[in-house]
Design a protein around this motif. Structure first.
Motif, short mmCIF file in Angstrom:
data_model
loop_
_atom_site.label_atom_id
_atom_site.label_comp_id
_atom_site.label_asym_id
_atom_site.label_seq_id
_atom_site.Cartn_x
_atom_site.Cartn_y
_atom_site.Cartn_z
N GLU A 81 -35.05 6.46 24.22
CA GLU A 81 -35.78 7.14 23.36
C GLU A 81 -34.72 7.67 21.66
N GLY A 84 -34.42 14.95 19.22
CA GLY A 84 -34.28 15.49 18.25
C GLY A 84 -33.11 15.29 17.12
N LEU A 85 -33.54 16.65 16.15
CA LEU A 85 -32.12 16.67 15.34
C LEU A 85 -30.45 17.45 15.88
N TYR A 94 -28.74 13.96 12.90
CA TYR A 94 -28.76 13.49 13.04
C TYR A 94 -29.99 13.18 13.99
N ILE A 98 -31.21 8.73 22.94
CA ILE A 98 -31.24 9.26 24.88
C ILE A 98 -31.78 8.00 25.97
N TRP A 138 -22.39 9.37 21.96
CA TRP A 138 -22.89 9.86 20.65
C TRP A 138 -24.21 9.86 20.90
N PHE A 140 -27.16 10.97 24.64
CA PHE A 140 -27.52 11.33 25.64
C PHE A 140 -27.67 10.70 26.55
N ASP A 141 -27.18 10.57 27.81
CA ASP A 141 -27.75 9.81 29.37
C ASP A 141 -28.55 9.76 29.50
N GLU A 142 -30.00 9.93 30.64
CA GLU A 142 -30.32 10.25 31.37
C GLU A 142 -30.83 9.19 32.32
N TYR A 144 -27.66 6.07 33.64
CA TYR A 144 -26.91 5.82 33.69
C TYR A 144 -26.29 6.24 34.65
N THR B 12 -31.42 23.69 13.61
CA THR B 12 -32.26 22.39 13.42
C THR B 12 -33.89 23.13 13.90
N ASN B 94 -18.92 15.23 18.55
CA ASN B 94 -19.99 14.20 17.74
C ASN B 94 -19.80 14.98 16.46
N ASN B 279 -26.06 17.51 27.51
CA ASN B 279 -26.97 16.57 27.72
C ASN B 279 -28.38 16.83 27.87
N THR B 280 -29.42 16.41 27.38
CA THR B 280 -30.76 16.89 27.43
C THR B 280 -31.53 17.17 28.59
N MET B 281 -30.39 16.39 30.06
CA MET B 281 -31.22 16.53 31.04
C MET B 281 -31.82 17.93 31.62
N PRO B 318 -30.86 19.47 20.60
CA PRO B 318 -32.05 19.20 19.63
C PRO B 318 -32.63 20.80 20.10
N ARG B 385 -25.02 7.58 43.19
CA ARG B 385 -25.57 6.74 42.80
C ARG B 385 -25.10 5.01 44.09
#
Lengths: 349, 389
Positions: A81, A84-85, A94, A98, A138, A140-142, A144, B12, B94, B279-281, B318, B385
Motif C-alpha cells: 500500500e 504518506g509523503l 515521495y 509500505i 525505500w 516500509f516493511d510491515e 516480512y 509534510t 533515502n 518503520n511505520t509499525m 510520513p 519468525r
C-alpha cells in the motif's frame, strides 16, 4: 576502428508543465485516465523526437507516466500500500510504499509504455526498471521482517518484468539500484537479487547506482551480475576512476558527465574532460556517456541543454580519437559474470 | 521521565491538508514570493509542529528543524570557510544532504541558530498560554563537530584540523545559545557510529573534539545524541569523559548502545531512543516502558534522569505515522513514571504485565501480531519468525 562512447540517459526527463498540471487534476479526480494518457504519450513522443534530433544513441521514454521510481512499481505490485509523503532532500518528496503482504507481480508494469516508445523510433529504447533492493529499501516493511525475503520476492517480480521486456524486443534493460551503495554489508544481497532479475535475460543488463560511498562499494559492486554499471561521476568529481587503475573495472560503465542536481549547464569542455579521464582507464567500447542520474528534477530546458552537452561531448571525443558510433547488439556480455577481481589480481597489491 | 524528539519532525502535511511549505518553496524558486513571505510560511509550520508535540504530550520540544535542508548545510552555511557542494546520501537512508567543503579553516563569526531557537521558545510559550499550561522548554539541536567534519569534504584543511576547528566554532555557537537562554542544547554526533573498534586515531580525534566543544559550559545542559547505529566502539571512556549532562542513544539501529547506558555515570541523564523512527509499525509500549525502567536501574540512575525518544529523526516517516509515534512515546513515558507496580499493571496491556519478560523475548504475542521482543532482540526476532511459519 573501435566503436564506443554511446550516449544515453539514466531514465527520467522532466514533465512539461501541462502534464504536471494534468497529473494534479487527475489525482484530484477532475481528469480521466484517457485524457491523462494522451498527454503522457504526447510528452513521450516529444522527448523521443528530441533525443533523435540531438543524436542520442540509446533512447529512454522519459518516464512521463511515473512519479517516484520505487513507488511507481509498488503501486502496480500486489502486497504494497502507498504511505504518506516523505522528504528525500530539499523540496523533494515521495510517497513511501509500505509492504503489507507478500509481494507479487500480477500484470506487466512497463511493457505497454516501452512498446509505445519503441514504436516511435528505429533507435533502441531502454527498458527501465527499479531494482528489487531499492524498492525494498525505500519502502516500509510491515510484513516480512526479513530484508532478504522482501528483496528476493521483489527480485522475482522484477525478473518477470525484465523477461517480458526482452521478449518484446528490448535490447537494453536498466535495473536501477541507487540504494545499493547505502549499506556495504548488503551489497551481496543486491548481487543475489540481481542474479534473479538477470537470470536468462537476453539483453544488455545495466544497473544504475548513485549518491553513495562508491569508494567503499568498489570493487564489490562488480559482483552485481549485469553487463554495465551506470555511475554518477560528475557530482563526485570522477574520483572513482582513479581506483580503476588499482582494481580494474570489469564491466561496461555508464559515465555520468553532467550533474543533475545543479541548475548550471556544464560546458562541453567539462563533460569531454570527464570522458577523456574515463578513457585513461577503460576502452571506448566499454564506455556509455550520460547524465549523472535522471533529469526529472531539472526544468525541461535545463534537461535539454544538459543532454545536448552530453551528446556534443561524446561526439567531440569520438572525433578526436577516431571512435565510431555503431551500436552493439545489446545482448549479454562477458562482463555480466565478471565480478570483483580476485585479490591477487588487483594491480599494485 | 518525559518524552522528546531526537530533533527533526516531518514537514509534510497530515493527510488531506494542503502542503503550504512545498508550494511556497516552489514559488520562492520561481521568484513569485520573497524571503520574508517564505519565512512566514516556515514560521507557521514551526508553530504547527510544535503544537503537535505539545498536544501529544512531549515535554521538551524542538522546532522540528523544518527550516533546514539538512543539519550539515544549516551549520556549515552559517560558518565562514565552507562552500556547499554535491548531494550525498545521509548514512543508509533515502535522504540526502549537500556536502559542505572546507575552503579554509572554518570560523564562527555570528550566531547561526539563536534566532530560530528564540522563535521556537516564544512559540512554545504562546502555545502553552493558549492551552493554559506551563511553557515547555525548547531544545536546540546542532550537528556535532566530529560528524560535521566527517561528513564534509575537508579539502586542503585536512580532516583532523577541520574537526578540531569545528569544535572551537561550535563551542562559540553553544555560548551564544547559552547567552540567549537556551536551557538544553543537543549535539548530534551520529558519525561516532562510523568509528570501528581498531580506529584509535579516530577515537582520539572524537574525544578531543568533544572536549573542546564542551569547554567552559558547565552551566548549560548539553546532551550528546547518537543515532543511526551504535557507538560501542568509541567507548564509554570517550563518551562519558566529556561533560555532557545527558545522552540520547538509538536503541533500534544500535542495540549495543545498551552497553553504554549501563556504564553511564549515575548523574548523567539517559534518553532512550526506542520508538522505531525508520518503520511505520507501531511500537510496543511494554518495551518502551521496560527500556525506561532498565535505564533508570543502571547505576541507580532513577527515573527522573531518564526520558524516551524516537530512535532517530522522525523525518523518515510520513507525518501521520510520526504523530502516532510521539503520542505513543508520551503515553509510554507517562506510564513509565508510575512507580506503583500494581497501578502500572492496571494501566497496561494485561498480556505485558511482566514487562521485563516481554523485552527479553519471553513474551509471546498473539499470532499474527509482531511481538515486542522482535524489535530489540535479534534472537527473539529469528525465533518469532520461525514460529510464524
Amino acid at each position: 576502428m573501435s566503436n564506443g562512447l554511446w550516449t544515453t540517459s539514466v531514465g527520467s526527463f522532466p514533465k512539461p508543465p501541462e502534464l504536471i498540471r494534468a497529473r494534479a487534476e487527475h489525482a484530484a479526480g477532475r481528469l480521466g485516465d484517457e485524457e491523462l494518457q494522451a498527454l503522457e504519450r504526447r510528452a513521450t513522443e516529444d522527448w523521443i523526437r528530441f533525443q533523435e534530433e540531438i543524436g542520442v544513441d540509446i533512447l529512454v521514454d522519459g518516464e512521463m507516466y511515473r512519479g517516484d521510481m520505487a513507488t511507481y512499481f509498488a503501486e502496480e505490485l500486489a502486497g504494497f500500500e502507498i504511505g504518506g509523503l516523505v522528504r528525500s532532500y530539499g523540496n523533494r518528496y515521495y510517497r513511501k510504499p509500505i509492504a503489507v503482504g507478500e509481494v507479487r507481480r500480477t500484470h506487466p508494469i512497463t511493457l505497454e509504455a516501452w512498446t509505445f516508445a519503441q514504436s516511435l523510433t528505429d533507435r533502441p529504447v531502454k527498458g527501465m526498471l527499479t531494482g528489487p533492493y531499492t524498492i525494498a529499501d525505500w519502502s516500509f516493511d510491515e510484513h516480512y521482517g526479513s530484508r532478504r525475503d522482501f528483496v528476493l520476492d521483489l527480485a522475482r517480480a522484477i525478473h518477470e518484468e525484465a523477461m517480458d521486456l526482452a521478449a518484446a524486443g528490448a535490447r537494453f534493460i536498466q535495473v536501477d539500484e541507487p540504494a545499493a551503495s547505502a549499506r556495504m554489508d548488503e551489497l551481496p544481497l543486491v548481487a543475489e537479487a540481481m542474479a534473479i532479475v538477470t537470470d536468462g535475460l537476453q539483453a544488455h543488463a545495466i544497473t544504475h547506482i548513485c549518491y553513495g560511498d562508491f569508494m567503499q562499494a568498489y570493487p564489490t559492486m562488480l559482483d552485481i551480475p549485469v553487463d554495465q554499471v551506470d555511475l554518477e561521476m560528475a557530482n563526485s568529481g570522477y574520483d572513482l576512476l582513479e581506483r580503476f587503475r588499482e582494481v580494474p573495472f570489469t564491466k561496461a560503465i555508464g559515465l555520468g558527465v553532467v550533474d543533475v542536481h545543479s541548475h548550471r549547464i556544464e560546458t562541453v569542455d567539462e563533460a569531454a574532460a570527464g570522458i577523456r579521464r574515463a578513457l585513461e582507464v577503460l576502452p571506448p567500447e566499454r564506455v556509455y556517456v550520460d547524465p549523472d542520474c535522471g533529469l526529472k528534477t531539472r526544468t525541461v530546458e535545463e534537461a535539454r541543454e544538459k543532454m545536448r552537452v552530453v551528446v556534443e561531448a561524446a561526439r567531440r571525443v569520438r572525433a578526436e580519437r577516431g571512435i565510431g558510433d555503431a551500436l552493439p547488439d545489446g545482448g549479454p556480455t562477458p562482463g555480466r559474470s565478471l565480478g570483483a577481481p580476485a585479490r591477487g589480481a588487483e594491480a599494485g597489491r | 521521565m518525559f518524552a522528546t524528539l531526537v530533533g527533526a519532525y516531518p514537514r509534510t502535511p497530515l493527510p488531506g491538508r494542503p502542503f503550504r511549505l512545498r508550494s511556497a518553496h516552489a514559488r520562492l524558486e520561481r521568484g513569485e514570493i520573497d524571503e520574508p513571505a517564505f519565512r512566514a510560511v516556515q514560521d507557521e509550520l514551526v508553530r504547527e509542529v510544535m503544537a503537535e508535540q505539545l498536544d501529544a504530550g512531549l515535554q521538551l520540544l524542538t522546532d522540528g528543524q523544518v527550516r533546514w535542508d539538512d543539519q550539515q548545510t544549516a551549520m556549515a552555511g552559517g560558518l565562514r570557510g565552507f562552500e556547499i557542494t554535491g548531494l550525498l546520501r545521509y548514512f543508509d537512508t533515502n535522504t540526502y544532504f549537500r556536502q559542505p567543503r572546507a575552503t579554509e579553516m572554518p570560523r564562527w563569526e555570528s550566531p547561526v541558530t539563536v534566532a530560530d531557537w528564540q522563535f521556537a521558545r516564544d512559540t512554545a510559550a504562546e502555545l502553552a498560554r493558549e492551552r493554559g499550561v506551563e511553557a515547555p522548554p525548547v531544545k536546540q539541536c546542532l550537528v556535532g563537530p566530529y560528524t560535521l567534519g566527517r561528513l564534509s569534504d575537508a579539502g586542503d584543511v585536512g580532516r583532523e584540523r577541520l574537526v578540531l576547528a569545528l569544535a572551537e566554532a561550535l563551542n562559540e555557537e553553544l555560548r551564544a545559545l547559552r547567552a540567549a537562554g537556551a536551557p538544553v542544547v543537543q549535539l548530534d554526533e551520529n558519525a561516532l557510529t562510523l568509528i570501528g573498534p581498531d580506529e584509535d586515531a579516530e577515537r582520539r580525534l572524537a574525544a578531543e573534539a568533544l572536549r573542546r566543544v564542551t569547554r567552559d559550559l558547565d552551566d548549560l545542559h548539553l546532551c550528546l545524541s547518537i543515532t543511526m547505529g551504535d557507538a560501542a566502539a568509541v567507548g564509554a571512556d570517550v563518551l562519558f569523559e566529556a561533560p555532557f549532562r545527558s545522552y540520547l542513544f538509538d536503541l533500534i539501529a544500535g542495540p549495543d548502545n545498551w552497553e553504554l547506558i549501563a556504564r553511564a555515570p549515575h548523574e548523567r541523564g539517559i534518553v532512550c531512543g526506542v520508538a522505531d523512527a525508520r518503520n511505520t509499525m507501531p511500537d510496543d509500549e511494554p518495551v518502551m516502558i521496560w527500556a525506561a525502567h532498565y535505564a533508570a536501574s543502571t547505576q541507580a540512575r532513577g527515573l527522573d534522569r531518564v526520558a524516551l525518544a524516537p530512535s532517530a529523526s522522525l523525518e523518515y516517516l510520513p507525518r501521520d505515522r510520526a504523530k502516532a509515534k510521539i503520542e505513543a512515546l508520551a503515553e509510554a513515558a507517562r506510564k513509565a513514571a508510575i512507580t506503583d507496580p500494581e497501578e502500572l499493571a492496571r494501566q497496561m496491556d494485561p498480556r505485558a504485565v511482566d514487562i521485563r519478560s516481554a523485552a527479553l523475548g519471553r513474551y509471546a504475542p498473539p499470532a499474527g501480531r509482531p511481538g515486542a521482543a522482535e524489535k530489540t532482540n535479534p534472537a527473539a526476532q529469528a525465533e518469532a519468525r520461525r514460529g510464524e511459519r
